[in-house]
Structures are given as C-alpha cells and as structure tokens.
Write a protein that holds these residues in place. Structure first.
Motif, mmCIF file in Angstrom:
data_model
loop_
_atom_site.group_PDB
_atom_site.id
_atom_site.type_symbol
_atom_site.label_atom_id
_atom_site.label_comp_id
_atom_site.label_asym_id
_atom_site.label_seq_id
_atom_site.Cartn_x
_atom_site.Cartn_y
_atom_site.Cartn_z
ATOM 1 N N ALA A 53 -8.427 -9.735 -3.212
ATOM 2 C CA ALA A 53 -9.548 -8.930 -2.817
ATOM 3 C C ALA A 53 -10.855 -8.782 -4.000
ATOM 4 N N ARG A 54 -9.710 -8.645 -4.774
ATOM 5 C CA ARG A 54 -10.919 -8.113 -6.776
ATOM 6 C C ARG A 54 -10.885 -9.462 -7.128
ATOM 7 N N GLU A 55 -10.552 -10.988 -6.654
ATOM 8 C CA GLU A 55 -11.217 -11.853 -7.356
ATOM 9 C C GLU A 55 -12.511 -12.409 -6.964
ATOM 10 N N ARG A 56 -12.734 -11.999 -5.296
ATOM 11 C CA ARG A 56 -12.848 -12.470 -4.232
ATOM 12 C C ARG A 56 -14.141 -10.955 -4.661
ATOM 13 N N GLY A 57 -14.300 -10.130 -5.626
ATOM 14 C CA GLY A 57 -15.583 -9.072 -5.465
ATOM 15 C C GLY A 57 -15.264 -7.489 -4.940
ATOM 16 N N LEU A 58 -14.871 -7.746 -4.336
ATOM 17 C CA LEU A 58 -14.096 -6.274 -2.545
ATOM 18 C C LEU A 58 -14.283 -4.839 -3.659
ATOM 19 N N GLU A 59 -14.528 -4.599 -3.064
ATOM 20 C CA GLU A 59 -15.092 -2.905 -3.625
ATOM 21 C C GLU A 59 -13.983 -2.105 -3.289
ATOM 22 N N ARG A 60 -13.502 -2.067 -2.064
ATOM 23 C CA ARG A 60 -12.365 -0.963 -1.161
ATOM 24 C C ARG A 60 -11.761 -1.938 0.272
ATOM 25 N N MET A 61 -10.607 -1.046 0.122
ATOM 26 C CA MET A 61 -9.386 -1.381 0.744
ATOM 27 C C MET A 61 -8.784 -0.084 1.758
ATOM 28 N N MET A 62 -8.735 -0.341 3.073
ATOM 29 C CA MET A 62 -8.320 0.462 4.187
ATOM 30 C C MET A 62 -7.473 0.486 4.587
ATOM 31 N N ALA A 63 -6.311 1.183 5.110
ATOM 32 C CA ALA A 63 -5.910 1.094 6.128
ATOM 33 C C ALA A 63 -5.841 2.545 7.441
ATOM 34 N N TYR A 64 -5.036 2.159 8.139
ATOM 35 C CA TYR A 64 -4.563 2.968 9.289
ATOM 36 C C TYR A 64 -3.542 3.260 9.687
ATOM 37 N N VAL A 65 -2.642 4.220 9.467
ATOM 38 C CA VAL A 65 -1.599 3.776 9.501
ATOM 39 C C VAL A 65 -0.997 5.290 10.679
ATOM 40 N N ARG A 66 0.170 5.407 11.573
ATOM 41 C CA ARG A 66 0.945 6.426 11.897
ATOM 42 C C ARG A 66 1.439 7.131 10.768
ATOM 43 N N SER A 67 1.040 8.253 11.615
ATOM 44 C CA SER A 67 1.465 9.454 10.575
ATOM 45 C C SER A 67 2.976 9.485 10.486
ATOM 46 N N GLU A 68 3.602 8.969 11.571
ATOM 47 C CA GLU A 68 5.013 9.345 11.388
ATOM 48 C C GLU A 68 6.189 7.266 10.688
ATOM 49 N N ASN A 69 5.251 6.614 10.843
ATOM 50 C CA ASN A 69 5.651 5.952 9.453
ATOM 51 C C ASN A 69 5.396 5.961 8.166
ATOM 52 N N GLY A 70 6.882 6.959 7.906
ATOM 53 C CA GLY A 70 6.170 7.309 6.432
ATOM 54 C C GLY A 70 6.940 6.250 5.396
ATOM 55 N N LYS A 71 7.773 5.098 5.774
ATOM 56 C CA LYS A 71 8.107 4.192 4.815
ATOM 57 C C LYS A 71 6.429 3.310 5.063
ATOM 58 N N MET A 72 5.934 3.147 5.808
ATOM 59 C CA MET A 72 4.554 2.491 5.173
ATOM 60 C C MET A 72 3.607 3.018 4.955
ATOM 61 N N LEU A 73 2.966 4.193 5.620
ATOM 62 C CA LEU A 73 2.657 5.306 3.702
ATOM 63 C C LEU A 73 3.471 5.303 2.292
ATOM 64 N N ALA A 74 4.310 5.238 2.120
ATOM 65 C CA ALA A 74 5.174 4.859 0.941
ATOM 66 C C ALA A 74 4.440 3.761 0.213
ATOM 67 N N VAL A 75 4.272 3.006 1.116
ATOM 68 C CA VAL A 75 3.682 1.111 0.101
ATOM 69 C C VAL A 75 2.469 1.594 0.094
ATOM 70 N N PHE A 76 1.289 1.731 0.474
ATOM 71 C CA PHE A 76 0.140 2.572 0.352
ATOM 72 C C PHE A 76 0.278 3.113 -0.442
ATOM 73 N N GLU A 77 0.794 4.223 -0.913
ATOM 74 C CA GLU A 77 0.733 5.289 -1.813
ATOM 75 C C GLU A 77 1.277 5.301 -3.067
ATOM 76 N N ARG A 78 2.289 4.116 -3.374
ATOM 77 C CA ARG A 78 2.768 4.118 -4.231
ATOM 78 C C ARG A 78 2.047 2.230 -4.617
ATOM 79 N N ALA A 79 0.555 1.872 -4.752
ATOM 80 C CA ALA A 79 0.012 0.835 -3.977
ATOM 81 C C ALA A 79 -1.667 1.675 -4.934
ATOM 82 N N GLY A 80 -1.144 3.337 -4.940
ATOM 83 C CA GLY A 80 -3.022 3.531 -5.326
ATOM 84 C C GLY A 80 -3.585 4.173 -4.046
ATOM 85 N N PHE A 81 -3.142 4.275 -2.754
ATOM 86 C CA PHE A 81 -3.882 4.396 -1.803
ATOM 87 C C PHE A 81 -3.842 5.691 -1.575
#
Length: 623
Positions: free
Chosen positions: A570-598
């Motif tokens: 995404a950076r190499e293609r010049g994008l500025e933002r990434m976004m995601a929608y995750v169910r609140s009870e999906n703690g494992k996926m939330l952790a993946v995004f937050e570890r990546a800086g989301f």
C-alpha cells in the motif's frame, strides 16, 4: 593429412566404397557432435557409383553437405529429428523425409527391421590396449545402430574423447576403418535476454534440493542451469550434457549424492558443447554414457525420485497439449527425448514434468499460448502428461486441473496483450463461464518471481496473489471454516460459496485492489491457509483491509505476515490510510491490527470496532 590416412581399410587392405555399399542401401550416420564428417566427405567424393542410398540420421552438427540438391540422385535423407536449416529446407522441399519417433523407440526400429540398416557410418576413438574403441560423445542411438547394421564403417579420430558406461565397441565388430583426425564441432552458450532469464528463474524454483534433473538444449535450458547454481545435491539423468551441466558438476551442485538410480554417477547418452566440455567428459569415470533405449526408458527415468524434466516447446494450447516438432504444417525439429522424459518424470515419486517457453514469438506478435493447436501442427506431449508450463509471466500448474482450470492457469502466464483474446476464444469451446472476467493478476511488489517463500513455525509456505484458477481452492477454504469464523469475518453465517461467488472473489484486479494468500504448496498440491485483502476506496488514497485464516492455523501469525506485506505494498502504491472493521468480541484479530499500529476510532455500528492506520506515520508502525 596424407593419402594413406584417408583410405578405407578392411583386414589391413585398402578397399573402395563399392566393396562396402551398393545402390538402394539404407545407411545410418553418427549423431550430434560425433558425425564422421571426413568419412562422409570421402563417400560423397565417390558417390557417382551409387544411387538412391537412404541416409538415416538425427541431429547432425556440421555442414550436412550430403543433403545438398546436387546429391539428390545419390542420397535421400530420412531424418528422425530435424536439425539445422539445411535439413529443414530439404524436408520442406520434399528432398528429405522426416520420421517422428521417440528416442527410446528408435533402437527397436533398427533391431526389428522396421528400418533395417545395411551399414552404420560412425566415429570412434583410437582403440585402447585391449582393442576397444570408444563411441565418445554420442552413444545414444549409435550403439543400437552398430548392433543392427550389416556393416560397421568407422572413422577413427584421435580427437574423439574416451567416455565410459556402455560406450565401447571392439575392433572385431568393425568391418572397415577410416583413419582421419577431425575437430569436434563446438557450440557455445547463447547470450540470454531478460525474458529467457526470467523463465530460467521460474523453472529453477520448481527444482528442489536433492532432485534429479533432465534438461534439453537451448537458451531457456541454459538459463535454468544458471539459476540452479545455489541448489544442493542435484543428480543428473539426462540424454544430453552441456557446458552448463559441466559447470554445475564442477561446482558441486550436481554431485549425484542423493540419486536413487545410479547413485554417485551422472547418466547421459550424448554431449554437445565446447572443447572444454569434451575435455571434461574424456576419461571421466563419474559420467556414464548409455544407449538411448536405456537412458530414455520412462521406467528407468522414473526410478529417480524427484525427477524433474525440463524441455521447451513451440506452442501450448489452453488444454495443455504441447507442440514441439512443427510450426503449423512446417516441420521444424522432432520429438527426440521430450516425451520419454516427460512420461518418466510423471511416473517418478515426487517427479515434475516441466515445459518452458516464451509467451510470444515473432517479436511479440504471436502468442505461444494458443486457444487451439495451429492447423497442421502435431501434438507431441498429451495434455495429461505435463504438470507445469512456465513462461516469463509465471508458472501454470496443470496437474489435476479441469479443462476450465487449465485454461485459466495458462491464460495467467500468457502475455497480457493476448489474455483477453484467449479468454474469449476459450469460451467458444470450453466451459469457462460468462461471469469469468479478466484482470491484472500480477503483483510486482512481491518481487521478480511474483511470490515469496515464507517460514511460519518451521513450515514452508508460499505467499502469493490469489488468481482465477484458485476458484475451487477458495471454495474448499470457505467450507473449512467453522460457524464462529464465518460470523467473525462476514458478520453473518453464509451457508454457501457458489462457484460464481468464488469466481468473483478470485477475479481481482490486483493493480487496484489486492488479494494475497498463504498457500501450502507441495508439487501440484496447493491448499489455501489464509487470505488477506484490501479494497481501494473511492478517494483512491485509502483502503479497507480484511483477513480470514484456516482454523488449524489460528494463532500462528499468518494474518500478521499478510498484513505486513499489504502495508508495504500500500505504501509503495502511494496510499495514505488503511482501515478495518472488526467485531468487538474478536480479540485475536483486534490484537493483530493494533500490533501493526492500527488505532481504534469511534464506530457508528454497535458491536463493531473501527481501526485506522496512517501509512505516512512511520512512528506508529510496529514493523
């Protein structure tokens, strides 16, 4: 060279050609770099005594002067493999014939008197102290020809290397001798272009350490050999040895240590190359030269585990049929060992038959991946024999694929400017549905080979783009999910992944959106383990990200690995933002995004967490 050196000698006495041959005979001449040119020049110098002699030959390096029009009343060539423009032209004009045959089958044509031989004209080394001459650089079908021929006439050449294996003939088996020194014809390695280099790189990725290889001759095969230089413990069972093979043997890449048939020995039947190669095979006990019926026997080839056969072709149709000896009605080369080794590799445990060719011909104006075989062309290798077809645009895996899946795989590796045309043509004849669309399938940001080999928990996987031929794999992946996974990913529990829906999901314009997958790949078997996507939003500066992972791979870091690649692309293609929608009870996926800086942001949907990553804010990036 003195006059006595150019005499035909029988039992110590000089004889004339009329004492050995007669009009109407069928004679065989030595092959490849072992053509007895001095002997043949002497024959043509005395050809006024003969008419209608049939010459049986395969690829004969050198001038092939006997096929010239002025000798048409004396000789007619019947070539079992068309080599060189002079023979090709004679076949096209009807002055010579072409008889298609497998190399493994040619010896039986002689022994069963289908093509009975009156004489074999061959070239050998001087006899050793025990009275044995070596056939040198070409044992192949020479060995069978001299056993079947009524007379054996040998040019004794001090320049002929001495090779081992089944390469010897006793002087008592030779009827007439012709002493003549002759340099062996040399062929140097060709210059490689970018297309050839890329094909070589792709093919090398199909060769595992410890595999045994067979490889043909030409630019593509030479490129493959160069890209095998970092492999380990390769073996050789190949009808042909070239300078590229020699270099891999000298460097220790080919050491035959892990071969399961003729361990510790390179097996071949002939060699073509430079003087350095001819010196290399001379008195080399580590190379065995054997007859074609032995080397090219599919059963013997298959005794090598992980056998990889690598050959080129003229065209491949969208069902996988391979043309290798003709361009339409124009007969161009021959079948040779192509089919023998393709069949043998397909029978080998872990074997891989590979066809490699450029995607286009005639300066890019003609596709070599075709919707149907060109009129007049002959299929050498059937659609069931080939496992992989490689062009500069990637590797098409055909084994176990339906006609529809094969077509999509082959269109993917065709030249981009022909892909839409190929899809339209294939719809007329094969079942490729109307909803199948064609998009850009390459992701150049993944590197020159278009995918990455990654290691997760000590296991090797491929990280690559999803492509149209993954339709069935994606269906299987969907049906492997539990209801809980489906709920977390789709906010509902879908009960069906139709073929049309799966087709839509794998038909991605990778130049705009992105769909990556992690695949467990073993030969032709591929199973999707995780999928990550981003969809470009209307502002074309931001994208929405989503993941799903196979149940057995949860918690192993696959989503994290996919997200790392997607952020970078995404950076190499010049994008500025990434976004995601995750169910609140999906703690494992939330952790993946937050570890990546989301970062979590306010969400309008209850039970849903909205996350956003500013791609320009590297300080918050955990990479």
């Amino acid at each position: 060279m003195s006059g006595t050196e150019r005499q035909l000698i029988v039992n110590g006495q000089q004889v004339q050609w009329e004492n050995l041959l007669k009009s109407g005979d069928r004679i065989f001449i030595g092959t490849h770099a072992a053509v007895p040119h001095a002997l043949l020049h002497d024959l043509t110098d005395h050809c006024q005594h003969f008419h209608d002699i049939e010459i049986i030959q395969i690829y004969a390096l050198g001038d092939n002067h006997w096929v010239n029009p002025e000798y048409s009343q004396n000789f007619k060539v019947n070539s079992l493999f068309i080599g060189g423009e002079k023979v090709r032209k004679a076949v096209a004009e009807g002055r010579a014939d072409y008889t298609p045959a497998f190399m493994s089958d040619i010896p039986s044509l002689f022994s069963e008197d289908i093509l009975p031989l009156d004489a074999a004209l061959i070239m050998v080394s001087p006899a050793d102290q025990y009275g044995y001459h070596s056939l040198g650089v070409s044992v192949d079908i020479v060995s069978s020809a001299l056993r079947s021929a009524k007379k054996v006439i040998a040019q004794v050449n001090p320049k002929m290397p001495v090779t081992f294996g089944q390469a010897f003939i006793h002087k008592g088996q030779i009827d007439a001798f012709f002493e003549a020194e002759q340099e062996l014809p040399e062929i140097s390695a060709p210059e490689l272009d970018a297309v050839t280099e890329r094909i070589g790189q792709y093919v090398s990725l199909l060769v595992e350490d410890g595999a045994t290889i067979q490889i043909g001759f030409g630019k593509i095969c030479d490129a493959v050999l160069r890209y095998l230089s970092n492999h380990k413990d390769l073996g050789l069972h190949s009808e042909l040895i070239t300078d590229g093979i020699m270099e891999l043997m000298l460097s220790g890449v080919i050491n035959n240590r892990k071969k399961t048939y003729h361990q510790h020995k390179a097996v071949t039947s002939f060699c073509i190359g430079t003087k350095k190669l001819y010196d290399f095979v001379n008195n080399n006990p580590h190379i065995g030269f054997y007859p074609s019926e032995y080397v090219n026997s599919p059963a013997n080839i298959a005794r090598n585990e992980k056998m990889v056969s690598i050959n080129s072709a003229i065209e491949v149709d969208l069902t996988g049929q391979v043309v290798s000896d003709s361009i339409g009605h124009h007969l161009y080369s021959g079948i040779g060992g192509h089919v023998d080794f393709t069949r043998g590799a397909s029978m080998s445990p872990g074997g891989k038959p590979v066809i490699a060719l450029p995607s286009t011909a005639k300066d890019g104006t003609v596709s070599r991946i075709v919707p149907f075989i060109t009129e007049g062309a002959g299929v050498a290798t059937s659609r069931a024999h080939v496992y992989y077809v490689v062009t500069e645009f990637g590797v098409a895996s055909l084994r176990g694929k339906s006609i529809r899946e094969r077509a999509l795989e082959l269109i993917r590796v065709a030249h981009p400017k022909f892909r839409q045309q190929l899809l339209e043509e294939v719809r007329k004849h094969y079942y490729v549905p109307h909803y199948q669309v064609l998009h850009s399938v390459e992701v150049p940001e993944l590197g020159p080979v278009g995918f990455k080999e990654i290691v997760i928990n000590g296991e090797f996987f491929d990280l690559r783009p999803l492509n149209p031929s993954d339709e069935r794999r994606l269906q299987e992946f969907f049906y492997s999910h539990t209801k809980e996974t489906l709920q977390m990913r789709y906010n509902t529990v879908p009960t069906q992944m139709s073929r049309e829906k799966s087709c839509t999901l794998v038909s991605v314009d990778q130049s705009r959106d992105l769909a990556l997958c992690i695949v467990r790949q073993k030969g032709s078997m591929a199973q999707i383990q995780a999928v990550g996507r981003y969809y470009l939003l209307h502002d074309e500066k931001s994208c929405e990200v989503a993941f799903v992972t196979r149940e057995t791979q949860h918690g192993k870091g696959m989503a994290t690995r996919l997200l790392e690649e997607m952020k970078r692309i995404a950076r190499e293609r010049g994008l500025e933002r990434m976004m995601a929608y995750v169910r609140s009870e999906n703690g494992k996926m939330l952790a993946v995004f937050e570890r990546a800086g989301f970062v979590r942001k306010p969400s309008e949907e209850p039970g849903e967490v909205y996350l956003q990553l500013n791609l320009n804010d590297v300080s918050k990036d955990s990479e």
